[in-house]
Design a protein around this motif. Structure first.
Motif, PDB file in Angstrom:
ATOM      1  N   ALA A  57      42.391  32.190  47.174  1.00  0.00           N
ATOM      2  CA  ALA A  57      40.948  32.440  47.290  1.00  0.00           C
ATOM      3  C   ALA A  57      40.509  33.549  46.337  1.00  0.00           C
ATOM      4  N   GLU A  58      41.401  34.513  46.096  1.00  0.00           N
ATOM      5  CA  GLU A  58      41.046  35.624  45.209  1.00  0.00           C
ATOM      6  C   GLU A  58      40.966  35.115  43.772  1.00  0.00           C
ATOM      7  N   THR A  59      41.933  34.294  43.386  1.00  0.00           N
ATOM      8  CA  THR A  59      41.897  33.690  42.052  1.00  0.00           C
ATOM      9  C   THR A  59      40.642  32.838  41.896  1.00  0.00           C
ATOM     10  N   ALA A  60      40.273  32.139  42.962  1.00  0.00           N
ATOM     11  CA  ALA A  60      39.068  31.304  42.896  1.00  0.00           C
ATOM     12  C   ALA A  60      37.861  32.158  42.539  1.00  0.00           C
TER      13      ALA A  60
ATOM     14  N   GLU B  40      49.192  39.232  33.902  1.00  0.00           N
ATOM     15  CA  GLU B  40      48.938  39.858  35.200  1.00  0.00           C
ATOM     16  C   GLU B  40      50.193  40.479  35.830  1.00  0.00           C
ATOM     17  N   THR B  41      51.394  40.095  35.345  1.00  0.00           N
ATOM     18  CA  THR B  41      52.558  40.563  36.098  1.00  0.00           C
ATOM     19  C   THR B  41      53.693  41.077  35.207  1.00  0.00           C
ATOM     20  N   THR B  42      54.565  41.878  35.818  1.00  0.00           N
ATOM     21  CA  THR B  42      55.678  42.514  35.107  1.00  0.00           C
ATOM     22  C   THR B  42      56.581  41.489  34.433  1.00  0.00           C
ATOM     23  N   ALA B  43      56.940  40.447  35.174  1.00  0.00           N
ATOM     24  CA  ALA B  43      57.874  39.454  34.627  1.00  0.00           C
ATOM     25  C   ALA B  43      57.285  38.813  33.370  1.00  0.00           C
TER      26      ALA B  43
ATOM     27  N   VAL C  30      42.245  44.395  46.964  1.00  0.00           N
ATOM     28  CA  VAL C  30      43.098  44.830  45.846  1.00  0.00           C
ATOM     29  C   VAL C  30      42.897  43.916  44.645  1.00  0.00           C
ATOM     30  N   MET C  31      42.863  42.607  44.900  1.00  0.00           N
ATOM     31  CA  MET C  31      42.684  41.667  43.786  1.00  0.00           C
ATOM     32  C   MET C  31      41.312  41.839  43.146  1.00  0.00           C
ATOM     33  N   ASP C  32      40.363  42.413  43.883  1.00  0.00           N
ATOM     34  CA  ASP C  32      39.047  42.728  43.312  1.00  0.00           C
ATOM     35  C   ASP C  32      39.223  43.585  42.061  1.00  0.00           C
TER      36      ASP C  32
ATOM     37  N   ASP D 163      47.503  34.644  32.114  1.00  0.00           N
ATOM     38  CA  ASP D 163      48.826  34.267  32.615  1.00  0.00           C
ATOM     39  C   ASP D 163      49.283  35.177  33.747  1.00  0.00           C
ATOM     40  N   ASP D 164      50.103  34.622  34.627  1.00  0.00           N
ATOM     41  CA  ASP D 164      50.841  35.422  35.599  1.00  0.00           C
ATOM     42  C   ASP D 164      52.274  34.939  35.500  1.00  0.00           C
ATOM     43  N   GLY D 165      53.013  35.498  34.523  1.00  0.00           N
ATOM     44  CA  GLY D 165      54.384  35.059  34.313  1.00  0.00           C
ATOM     45  C   GLY D 165      54.630  34.501  32.916  1.00  0.00           C
TER      46      GLY D 165
ATOM     47  N   ASN E 126      55.555  37.287  49.179  1.00  0.00           N
ATOM     48  CA  ASN E 126      54.203  37.700  49.586  1.00  0.00           C
ATOM     49  C   ASN E 126      53.187  36.584  49.391  1.00  0.00           C
ATOM     50  N   LEU E 127      53.466  35.692  48.453  1.00  0.00           N
ATOM     51  CA  LEU E 127      52.544  34.574  48.230  1.00  0.00           C
ATOM     52  C   LEU E 127      53.052  33.291  48.868  1.00  0.00           C
ATOM     53  N   ALA E 128      54.375  33.127  48.927  1.00  0.00           N
ATOM     54  CA  ALA E 128      54.920  31.884  49.458  1.00  0.00           C
ATOM     55  C   ALA E 128      54.926  31.887  50.994  1.00  0.00           C
TER      56      ALA E 128
ATOM     57  N   PHE F  48      47.003  50.172  42.310  1.00  0.00           N
ATOM     58  CA  PHE F  48      46.557  49.438  43.490  1.00  0.00           C
ATOM     59  C   PHE F  48      47.309  48.141  43.707  1.00  0.00           C
ATOM     60  N   ASN F  49      47.420  47.335  42.649  1.00  0.00           N
ATOM     61  CA  ASN F  49      48.038  46.021  42.821  1.00  0.00           C
ATOM     62  C   ASN F  49      49.500  46.160  43.231  1.00  0.00           C
ATOM     63  N   ASP F  50      50.263  46.909  42.428  1.00  0.00           N
ATOM     64  CA  ASP F  50      51.696  46.982  42.668  1.00  0.00           C
ATOM     65  C   ASP F  50      52.001  47.729  43.967  1.00  0.00           C
TER      66      ASP F  50
ATOM     67  N   LEU G 251      47.805  30.969  37.306  1.00  0.00           N
ATOM     68  CA  LEU G 251      47.764  32.050  38.297  1.00  0.00           C
ATOM     69  C   LEU G 251      48.162  31.480  39.658  1.00  0.00           C
ATOM     70  N   HIS G 252      48.386  32.349  40.613  1.00  0.00           N
ATOM     71  CA  HIS G 252      48.564  31.871  41.979  1.00  0.00           C
ATOM     72  C   HIS G 252      47.208  31.343  42.430  1.00  0.00           C
ATOM     73  N   ILE G 253      47.168  30.092  42.912  1.00  0.00           N
ATOM     74  CA  ILE G 253      45.868  29.475  43.226  1.00  0.00           C
ATOM     75  C   ILE G 253      45.468  29.871  44.649  1.00  0.00           C
TER      76      ILE G 253
ATOM     77  N   GLY H 245      52.996  34.404  52.704  1.00  0.00           N
ATOM     78  CA  GLY H 245      51.738  35.029  53.116  1.00  0.00           C
ATOM     79  C   GLY H 245      50.618  34.551  52.210  1.00  0.00           C
ATOM     80  N   ASP H 246      49.511  35.253  52.225  1.00  0.00           N
ATOM     81  CA  ASP H 246      48.370  34.857  51.386  1.00  0.00           C
ATOM     82  C   ASP H 246      48.264  35.718  50.136  1.00  0.00           C
ATOM     83  N   GLY H 247      49.322  36.457  49.798  1.00  0.00           N
ATOM     84  CA  GLY H 247      49.248  37.313  48.618  1.00  0.00           C
ATOM     85  C   GLY H 247      48.545  38.620  48.928  1.00  0.00           C
TER      86      GLY H 247
HETATM   87  N1  SAH Z   1      52.334  43.349  40.107  1.00  0.00           N
HETATM   88  C1  SAH Z   1      53.694  43.195  40.590  1.00  0.00           C
HETATM   89  C2  SAH Z   1      53.923  41.969  41.479  1.00  0.00           C
HETATM   90  C3  SAH Z   1      52.907  41.660  42.446  1.00  0.00           C
HETATM   91  S1  SAH Z   1      52.910  40.064  43.192  1.00  0.00           S
HETATM   92  C4  SAH Z   1      54.609  43.089  39.442  1.00  0.00           C
HETATM   93  O1  SAH Z   1      54.118  42.882  38.367  1.00  0.00           O
HETATM   94  O2  SAH Z   1      55.806  43.158  39.622  1.00  0.00           O
HETATM   95  C5  SAH Z   1      53.017  38.991  41.841  1.00  0.00           C
HETATM   96  C6  SAH Z   1      51.732  38.578  41.190  1.00  0.00           C
HETATM   97  O3  SAH Z   1      50.907  37.892  42.086  1.00  0.00           O
HETATM   98  C7  SAH Z   1      50.910  39.726  40.619  1.00  0.00           C
HETATM   99  O4  SAH Z   1      50.563  39.403  39.327  1.00  0.00           O
HETATM  100  C8  SAH Z   1      49.694  39.750  41.516  1.00  0.00           C
HETATM  101  O5  SAH Z   1      48.537  40.210  40.879  1.00  0.00           O
HETATM  102  C9  SAH Z   1      49.588  38.303  41.920  1.00  0.00           C
HETATM  103  N2  SAH Z   1      48.901  38.141  43.191  1.00  0.00           N
HETATM  104  C10 SAH Z   1      49.178  38.808  44.327  1.00  0.00           C
HETATM  105  N3  SAH Z   1      48.323  38.441  45.302  1.00  0.00           N
HETATM  106  C11 SAH Z   1      47.489  37.533  44.771  1.00  0.00           C
HETATM  107  C12 SAH Z   1      46.395  36.813  45.280  1.00  0.00           C
HETATM  108  N4  SAH Z   1      45.962  36.999  46.522  1.00  0.00           N
HETATM  109  N5  SAH Z   1      45.787  35.936  44.455  1.00  0.00           N
HETATM  110  C13 SAH Z   1      46.206  35.785  43.185  1.00  0.00           C
HETATM  111  N6  SAH Z   1      47.221  36.436  42.642  1.00  0.00           N
HETATM  112  C14 SAH Z   1      47.867  37.318  43.421  1.00  0.00           C
END
Ligand code: SAH
Length: 440
Positions: free
Chosen positions: A75-78, A171-174, A372-374, A145-147, A361-363, A204-206, A71-73, A365-367
């Motif tokens: 604070a929310e993942t933590a 967790e994600t579309t890809a 939302v991640m809740d 998984d995320d990816g 958004n993650l690279a 919410f997430n997307d 997953l993206h490492i 910013g902080d995602g």
């Molecule tokens: N859900 C969208 C993409 C969102 S961003 C899609 O599937 O196309 C890409 C991924 O990063 C998503 O799985 C999202 O849940 C995850 N993500 C976004 N912000 C995050 C955060 N703060 N911590 C952990 N994962 C995050």
């Protein structure tokens, strides 16, 4: 940096995160302390996960279960990982992207929350792959998984590892595209819950998550004024529409490029301009790809763009903006801000690539915000519990998140916001399930 958990046994009950001490932590006694403050800050916005964690701590539904997560490492993942550890799981975590790891959070997770963490911001692709391999070597019984790197990796390493998988979540579309490709080829040997497609995640997430965090990442990297600019969104899927909405909210004129006629029409009806990408290339100031495809912006687009154009990718992989094409067209290249690489073309035009073309958004910013991640991670925790509690209940293949999990999470979130809603009366319920005349 590989950070195995401090206590290798990990059988002792993990201790609660220390109370936040923001002033101390921000001045930085240690990396782990700063990470812990960040985890606590996010946790305050994650009341649903908090409730699940309390239940998990008492009932230990994951006792002894080996969970591998990619997953993206953050604070929310933590806070998701803490929840699983409180539930009794042994968690090994690696990064879904080389630029999304928050190093302080990784340190706190490994040193204070009993997880094995393998990831460092800026790791190269070989290190990232090695860390994925390390997590696979722990023989996970459940994968998050995320990816789809773990699910694909486990299957690539032979059937024995795959068959001992109780199941996975994505967790994600890809990642779902990849897992469905495995299913179509008949090689997928475990159930994979499509968390990304659950109703709550979609809504919410997307939409809100990606919408806000993508615009946030672009602004943090550049501090651009969006008002009065032309902002081009490639892909009007669940994520693209959130980004378009937020860009318009910031005052930009939004242009949408699509290949799907229905989505193109939806974008037009929502009030955006719709045009082919080569036409958009000539008028845009900021370009964001969020298609899940590859080479969405390539040489022909670069050749038409205005001087100063900004290029960002919000898709999972860094292939949506064609970097080889950009490199071969450019006569020079310079890092002008920490997250902005400026490419100069032979006629002097400058194109600004954000965060190396990685998920902005993650690279940059902080995602997504923790609130939302809740929702997303509450669904993840409940799906892991469901997979473990019903190992015989799911056949291999991509499966939907059970509807009651979606409903339960939405209800807990409403509760946490102090919002009550009505219930159908028996007469209304009967009416909605009737078909015989007279219905009026
Ligand atoms: N859900 C969208 C993409 C969102 S961003 C899609 O599937 O196309 C890409 C991924 O990063 C998503 O799985 C999202 O849940 C995850 N993500 C976004 N912000 C995050 C955060 N703060 N911590 C952990 N994962 C995050």
């Amino acid at each position: 940096m590989a950070r195995p958990a401090k206590a290798p046994g990990r059988s002792t009950a993990p201790r609660q995160a220390t109370a936040p001490r923001p002033a101390d932590a921000l001045s930085g006694d240690s990396l782990a302390e700063a990470g812990d403050a960040r985890i606590a800050w996010a946790s305050a916005q994650m009341p649903v996960l908090d409730q699940i964690r309390a239940r998990f701590a008492a009932a230990r539904p994951l006792a002894g279960v080996r969970v591998g997560a990619c997953l993206h490492i953050t604070a929310e993942t933590a806070n998701l990982v803490r929840t699983l550890v409180f539930g009794g799981a042994e968690v090994a975590l690696c990064a879904a992207n080389p630029l999304s790891t928050q190093d302080d959070v990784a340190a706190a997770l490994a040193e204070r929350h009993g997880a094995a963490v393998y990831g460092r911001r800026g790791e190269d692709p070989a290190q990232l792959t090695a860390h994925v391999d390390t997590v696979i070597a722990t023989s996970p019984q459940v994968v998050i998984d995320d990816g789809a790197d773990l699910v694909a990796g486990v299957h690539e390493r032979g059937s024995q590892l795959a068959e001992q998988l109780i199941g996975a979540t994505e967790e994600t579309t890809a990642g779902l595209l990849r897992v469905r490709a495995m299913e179509a080829q008949g090689v997928l040997r475990c159930p994979v819950m499509a968390v990304n497609e659950s109703s709550a995640e979609r809504s919410f997430n997307d939409y809100y998550g990606t919408g806000q965090s993508t615009v946030d990442g672009i602004l943090r990297a550049t501090n651009l004024l969006l008002a009065g600019r032309t902002f081009v969104v490639f892909g009007y899927g669940f994520t693209g529409r959130g980004i378009a909405l937020r860009a318009r909210g910031a005052g930009a004129s939004v242009v949408v490029c699509e290949v799907d006629p229905l989505r193109a029409l939806e974008a037009r009806m929502a009030g955006y301009e719709v045009m082919p990408s080569l036409a958009a290339a000539a008028v845009g100031d900021v370009f964001v790809t969020v298609t899940g495809g590859r080479d969405v912006i390539g040489a022909e687009h670069f050749q038409r763009m205005k001087d100063g154009a900004v290029l960002a990718n919000a898709g999972h992989f860094d292939v949506e903006i064609s970097l080889p094409a950009l490199h071969s067209l450019a006569t020079g290249r310079q890092r002008v801000l920490p997250l902005v690489e400026q490419y100069t073309l032979s006629d002097g035009r400058r194109l600004n690539l954000l965060a190396d073309g990685r998920v902005v958004n993650l690279a940059a910013g902080d995602g997504h915000p923790a609130a939302v991640m809740d929702i997303s991670f509450a669904i993840q925790a409940l799906c892991v519990e469901r997979l473990v509690s019903a190992p015989a209940g799911f056949s291999p293949g991509v499966i939907g998140v059970p509807a009651e999990i979606d409903g339960a999470v939405a209800r807990l979130k409403l509760d946490s916001l102090g919002i009550e809603i009505d219930e159908l009366t028996d007469a209304q319920r009967d009416y909605l399930s009737a078909w015989e005349q007279p219905l009026r």
